[in-house]
Design a protein around this motif. Structure first.
Motif, PDB file in Angstrom:
ATOM      1  N   PRO A  97       0.808  -1.216   0.000  1.00 22.69           N
ATOM      2  CA  PRO A  97       0.000   0.000   0.000  1.00 22.69           C
ATOM      3  C   PRO A  97       0.843   1.268   0.000  1.00 22.69           C
ATOM      4  O   PRO A  97       2.050   1.221   0.256  1.00 22.69           O
ATOM      5  CB  PRO A  97      -0.782  -0.111   1.297  1.00 22.69           C
ATOM      6  N   TYR A  98       0.186   2.379  -0.281  1.00 22.70           N
ATOM      7  CA  TYR A  98       0.832   3.674  -0.249  1.00 22.70           C
ATOM      8  C   TYR A  98       1.097   4.120   1.185  1.00 22.70           C
ATOM      9  O   TYR A  98       0.510   3.601   2.127  1.00 22.70           O
ATOM     10  CB  TYR A  98      -0.069   4.724  -0.931  1.00 22.70           C
ATOM     11  N   ALA A  99       1.938   5.136   1.325  1.00 23.04           N
ATOM     12  CA  ALA A  99       2.285   5.654   2.650  1.00 23.04           C
ATOM     13  C   ALA A  99       1.058   6.161   3.401  1.00 23.04           C
ATOM     14  O   ALA A  99       0.957   5.996   4.616  1.00 23.04           O
ATOM     15  CB  ALA A  99       3.319   6.761   2.516  1.00 23.04           C
ATOM     16  N   GLU A 100       0.095   6.776   2.660  1.00 23.89           N
ATOM     17  CA  GLU A 100      -1.110   7.307   3.317  1.00 23.89           C
ATOM     18  C   GLU A 100      -1.821   6.204   4.090  1.00 23.89           C
ATOM     19  O   GLU A 100      -2.206   6.384   5.245  1.00 23.89           O
ATOM     20  CB  GLU A 100      -2.106   7.874   2.293  1.00 23.89           C
ATOM     21  N   ALA A 101      -2.007   5.062   3.416  1.00 25.48           N
ATOM     22  CA  ALA A 101      -2.719   3.956   4.043  1.00 25.48           C
ATOM     23  C   ALA A 101      -1.921   3.405   5.214  1.00 25.48           C
ATOM     24  O   ALA A 101      -2.478   3.074   6.264  1.00 25.48           O
ATOM     25  CB  ALA A 101      -2.995   2.862   3.023  1.00 25.48           C
TER      26      ALA A 101
ATOM     27  N   ARG B  52     -13.805   1.346 -14.453  1.00 27.26           N
ATOM     28  CA  ARG B  52     -13.068   1.746 -13.260  1.00 27.26           C
ATOM     29  C   ARG B  52     -12.623   3.201 -13.394  1.00 27.26           C
ATOM     30  O   ARG B  52     -12.476   3.720 -14.505  1.00 27.26           O
ATOM     31  CB  ARG B  52     -11.847   0.855 -13.081  1.00 27.26           C
ATOM     32  N   PRO B  53     -12.368   3.883 -12.263  1.00 28.75           N
ATOM     33  CA  PRO B  53     -11.898   5.273 -12.327  1.00 28.75           C
ATOM     34  C   PRO B  53     -10.536   5.360 -13.029  1.00 28.75           C
ATOM     35  O   PRO B  53      -9.874   4.336 -13.211  1.00 28.75           O
ATOM     36  CB  PRO B  53     -11.747   5.658 -10.844  1.00 28.75           C
ATOM     37  N   PRO B  54     -10.120   6.572 -13.419  1.00 26.15           N
ATOM     38  CA  PRO B  54      -8.822   6.716 -14.070  1.00 26.15           C
ATOM     39  C   PRO B  54      -7.688   6.234 -13.169  1.00 26.15           C
ATOM     40  O   PRO B  54      -7.777   6.359 -11.953  1.00 26.15           O
ATOM     41  CB  PRO B  54      -8.710   8.220 -14.338  1.00 26.15           C
ATOM     42  N   GLY B  55      -6.672   5.679 -13.767  1.00 23.56           N
ATOM     43  CA  GLY B  55      -5.506   5.253 -13.006  1.00 23.56           C
ATOM     44  C   GLY B  55      -5.676   3.930 -12.289  1.00 23.56           C
ATOM     45  O   GLY B  55      -4.778   3.504 -11.569  1.00 23.56           O
ATOM     46  N   ALA B  56      -6.834   3.274 -12.459  1.00 22.35           N
ATOM     47  CA  ALA B  56      -7.064   2.006 -11.767  1.00 22.35           C
ATOM     48  C   ALA B  56      -6.050   0.967 -12.252  1.00 22.35           C
ATOM     49  O   ALA B  56      -5.744   0.890 -13.438  1.00 22.35           O
ATOM     50  CB  ALA B  56      -8.487   1.517 -12.011  1.00 22.35           C
ATOM     51  N   LEU B  57      -5.545   0.184 -11.308  1.00 17.98           N
ATOM     52  CA  LEU B  57      -4.642  -0.902 -11.668  1.00 17.98           C
ATOM     53  C   LEU B  57      -5.418  -1.926 -12.493  1.00 17.98           C
ATOM     54  O   LEU B  57      -6.641  -1.853 -12.589  1.00 17.98           O
ATOM     55  CB  LEU B  57      -4.096  -1.566 -10.396  1.00 17.98           C
ATOM     56  N   THR B  58      -4.714  -2.890 -13.050  1.00 17.45           N
ATOM     57  CA  THR B  58      -5.427  -3.953 -13.763  1.00 17.45           C
ATOM     58  C   THR B  58      -6.368  -4.627 -12.779  1.00 17.45           C
ATOM     59  O   THR B  58      -6.090  -4.670 -11.576  1.00 17.45           O
ATOM     60  CB  THR B  58      -4.447  -5.006 -14.306  1.00 17.45           C
ATOM     61  N   GLU B  59      -7.470  -5.166 -13.269  1.00 15.14           N
ATOM     62  CA  GLU B  59      -8.555  -5.615 -12.394  1.00 15.14           C
ATOM     63  C   GLU B  59      -8.094  -6.527 -11.238  1.00 15.14           C
ATOM     64  O   GLU B  59      -8.474  -6.286 -10.090  1.00 15.14           O
ATOM     65  CB  GLU B  59      -9.649  -6.282 -13.231  1.00 15.14           C
ATOM     66  N   CYS B  66      -7.746  -2.149  -3.568  1.00 13.18           N
ATOM     67  CA  CYS B  66      -8.843  -1.247  -3.201  1.00 13.18           C
ATOM     68  C   CYS B  66      -9.468  -1.691  -1.878  1.00 13.18           C
ATOM     69  O   CYS B  66      -9.929  -2.818  -1.761  1.00 13.18           O
ATOM     70  CB  CYS B  66      -9.910  -1.236  -4.296  1.00 13.18           C
ATOM     71  N   VAL B  67      -9.478  -0.777  -0.879  1.00 14.08           N
ATOM     72  CA  VAL B  67     -10.062  -1.132   0.417  1.00 14.08           C
ATOM     73  C   VAL B  67     -11.536  -0.718   0.511  1.00 14.08           C
ATOM     74  O   VAL B  67     -12.128  -0.793   1.574  1.00 14.08           O
ATOM     75  CB  VAL B  67      -9.281  -0.539   1.600  1.00 14.08           C
ATOM     76  N   THR B 118      -4.597   3.916  -1.016  1.00 17.38           N
ATOM     77  CA  THR B 118      -3.871   2.640  -1.096  1.00 17.38           C
ATOM     78  C   THR B 118      -3.090   2.449  -2.387  1.00 17.38           C
ATOM     79  O   THR B 118      -2.287   1.533  -2.477  1.00 17.38           O
ATOM     80  CB  THR B 118      -4.858   1.459  -0.994  1.00 17.38           C
ATOM     81  N   GLY B 119      -3.340   3.292  -3.375  1.00 11.21           N
ATOM     82  CA  GLY B 119      -2.648   3.093  -4.638  1.00 11.21           C
ATOM     83  C   GLY B 119      -3.394   2.167  -5.585  1.00 11.21           C
ATOM     84  O   GLY B 119      -2.849   1.737  -6.593  1.00 11.21           O
ATOM     85  N   ALA B 120      -4.657   1.855  -5.259  1.00  9.46           N
ATOM     86  CA  ALA B 120      -5.479   1.103  -6.206  1.00  9.46           C
ATOM     87  C   ALA B 120      -5.692   1.963  -7.454  1.00  9.46           C
ATOM     88  O   ALA B 120      -5.821   1.457  -8.566  1.00  9.46           O
ATOM     89  CB  ALA B 120      -6.817   0.744  -5.577  1.00  9.46           C
ATOM     90  N   LEU B 121      -5.745   3.293  -7.246  1.00 11.38           N
ATOM     91  CA  LEU B 121      -5.693   4.242  -8.349  1.00 11.38           C
ATOM     92  C   LEU B 121      -4.267   4.807  -8.348  1.00 11.38           C
ATOM     93  O   LEU B 121      -3.859   5.466  -7.399  1.00 11.38           O
ATOM     94  CB  LEU B 121      -6.719   5.357  -8.181  1.00 11.38           C
TER      95      LEU B 121
END
Lengths: 303, 279
Positions: A97-101, B52-59, B66-67, B118-121
């Motif tokens: 995860p990213y640093a924020e999380a 999915r929204p922009p920047g979404a990782l592959t499914e 994604c949390v 989380t970086g899901a996007l």
């Protein structure tokens, strides 16, 4: 009321088991008055509802204090909070995860390490309102029987949800997790997930007393483990005044935690150190003799 | 009130009870988890219209990262994004949008991506023009008004990447035999999948739709080489110059004019309404 009668029997084999307590706290209300006999319960409900209101002020009234939901949120555009259990699943699923999380999960973890993990269950989790209602109704209707799973089920489930996350490469538990579904549903819309919440309610009401929160929920197990060494604890410090009315056992969502402290079974001091204790304070409310109080794990005094 | 040391038989009995209880708990938990895992696998299929929204990782990566907090939904200024609810057939609690309902407005600052904790996007996406939420496909050429020879052009006009993601390609209209058709044509190197074309299509059911890349695109085999590209790169034919033979029956046509209508008859200049004019 299995736990109640079991405890009564093991304490005094000579006496017959007391009848199940249907209206625990009646004596406390007479002695202390209604408000004092419901103090912790009211505080808890206020806490649960105000957290919900914080999330709902935005979508309902356009006042954006807290955005997101219990899985991850941002308060006043500066305080990130993330559910560490969910993040752990995400990491198990192979997503760093990213640093924020990480920061958000760190803050949450530090808080519950200090005050007791299962404070989440009794003071924050919206499912608690549902299962408390089921338990209350079960008591009032005098429903007995059913099949209660082992209280260890939650720890196994906790382990298996992490394994499932790793095996499927996704947050598998989130497909069914009634806790996050209820909270998300209240804020973002339910869809059909109210059915899962209703399922938990009926399960607790008809099949297993305190079945969900006390035996199955892996989220509760996670937070319980987190709070194993937490500072904030309930103590039966005036246990000498106990008149064995059994009201505390009747209202306690985890009745097995009381006996060691109240009856000195396996420990000398009166502090409830069991990690399953949710610090809900209901035992403090319903005791007409004021046996219990909220204190720290260091304070082992008796009076 | 001290506890008595239990007798050996009693402790053996309680050990047995404990082991039995543990086995039951472990078995039950295992069964539940396996069920959940299977449901998760089964339910990870997503309807093609859910983008999915922009920047979404592959499914698959997205479903791991994604949390389901909805912060992207909250920061979307156009209410485009929504969190799926149980029964929407999109993994419960994950963000998606339906382009036909509300398309992505392609904000310059991409607030949804910035909100994701989380970086899901993927925060690496800073230019919304590089977003690839899906690919527009003019899926129904039988109902598209431009394919019928009309000048609708709405999908082309609303495209935020006009003339790059959608161009109008001029083609002879064989039905009237004297008009052009301007065919909306999507180019995958520029289309972000925002869905404004699908949203704007005037038909009751859109003829142009944004689809996930997996559905919208083929994939050329790794070893395929295009002769003309190789030729250009090499600065000349790799197999020597080829003899250009005339095409039978088309000797009098301009180069490249290969039009043949089913009942094509060369018209006689000056007869009837048909002046014989050809564009």
């Amino acid at each position: 009321m299995e736990a109640v009668s079991a405890t009564a029997e093991s304490d005094r084999p000579a006496r017959t088991a007391r009848p199940a307590v249907e209206r625990p706290g009646t004596e406390a209300i007479e002695v202390k008055g209604w408000m004092r006999a419901h103090k912790w319960l009211l505080l808890r409900r206020i806490s649960q509802f105000s957290i919900l209101v914080l999330f709902l002020l935005g979508p309902w009234f356009g006042v954006w204090i807290t955005k997101g939901n219990l899985s991850s949120s941002l308060t006043l555009d500066m305080l990130p909070l993330t559910d560490p259990y969910l993040l752990l699943q995400s990491i198990a699923a192979g997503q760093p995860p990213y640093a924020e999380a990480l920061l958000g999960a760190g803050i949450v973890t530090a808080f519950y390490l200090l005050v007791g993990g299962r404070i989440f269950c009794s003071w924050v989790c919206p499912m608690n309102i549902v299962t408390d209602l089921a338990a209350w109704l079960r008591r009032r209707l005098g429903l007995k029987g059913g099949k209660v799973p082992s209280a260890y089920t939650r720890y196994w489930l906790l382990a298996f949800t992490l394994v499932a996350a790793a095996a499927t490469g996704s947050l598998a538990w989130e497909w069914v997790n009634p806790v996050s579904m209820l909270h998300r549903g209240l804020i973002f819309g339910f869809g059909l997930s109210w059915g899962i919440v209703l399922g938990v309610f009926l399960y607790d009401l008809l099949i297993a007393s305190r079945g969900w929160c006390g035996h199955i929920c892996p989220m509760g197990a996670f937070y319980g483990l987190l709070g194993t060494r937490s500072l904030l604890r309930v103590s039966a410090s005036r246990r000498r005044a106990c008149n064995d009315c059994m009201d505390c056992f009747a209202v306690c969502p985890e009745p097995q935690v009381i006996r060691p402290a109240l009856k000195g079974a396996g420990q000398a001091h009166p502090v409830i150190l069991d990690r399953d204790c949710t610090n809900c304070g209901r035992c403090i409310d319903v005791c007409s003799k004021d046996v219990f109080r909220l204190t720290t794990r260091i304070d082992r005094s008796e009076s | 009130m001290t506890t008595q040391r239990p007798s050996p038989e009693r402790s053996a009995q309680s050990r047995r009870r404990f082991l039995k209880e543990m086995a039951g708990a472990a078995g039950g938990a295992c069964l539940v988890t396996m069920g959940v895992g299977l449901v998760a696998r089964e339910a990870s299929a997503r309807p093609a219209t859910a983008l999915r929204p922009p920047g979404a990782l592959t499914e698959p990566d997205f479903l791991a990262a994604c949390v389901r907090c909805g912060l992207c939904v909250r920061d979307c200024p156009f209410d485009t994004l929504r969190l799926s609810e149980l029964g929407d057939n999109v993994a419960t609690g994950t963000p998606y949008f339906d382009a036909r309902a509300i398309p992505c407005e392609m904000c310059d600052d991409i607030p949804c991506v910035a909100a994701c904790p989380t970086g899901a996007l993927d925060h690496g996406l800073t230019d919304i023009g590089q977003a690839r939420m899906g690919l527009a496909v003019l899926i129904d050429q039988e109902t598209c008004l431009n394919f019928l020879g009309l000048r609708c052009d709405v999908c082309y006009r609303v495209c935020p990447v006009i003339d790059k993601a959608i161009t109008l390609e001029l083609v002879h209209n064989p039905r009237s035999d004297r008009h052009a058709m301007m065919l909306p044509t999507v180019h995958s190197d520029a289309c972000t999948g925002c869905g404004k074309c699908e949203h704007a299509c005037v038909l009751p059911e859109a003829a142009i739709k944004v689809l996930p890349h997996k559905l919208a695109q083929g994939k050329a085999a790794e070893h395929y080489r295009k002769g003309w590209e190789e030729k250009e790169q090499a600065g000349g034919s790799l197999i020597g110059e080829q003899t250009q033979l005339p095409m039978r029956g088309l000797e009098d046509r301009r180069h490249g004019d290969t039009r043949v209508a089913p009942d094509y008859k060369p018209s006689v200049p000056g007869s009837g309404l048909d002046s014989g004019w050809k564009p």
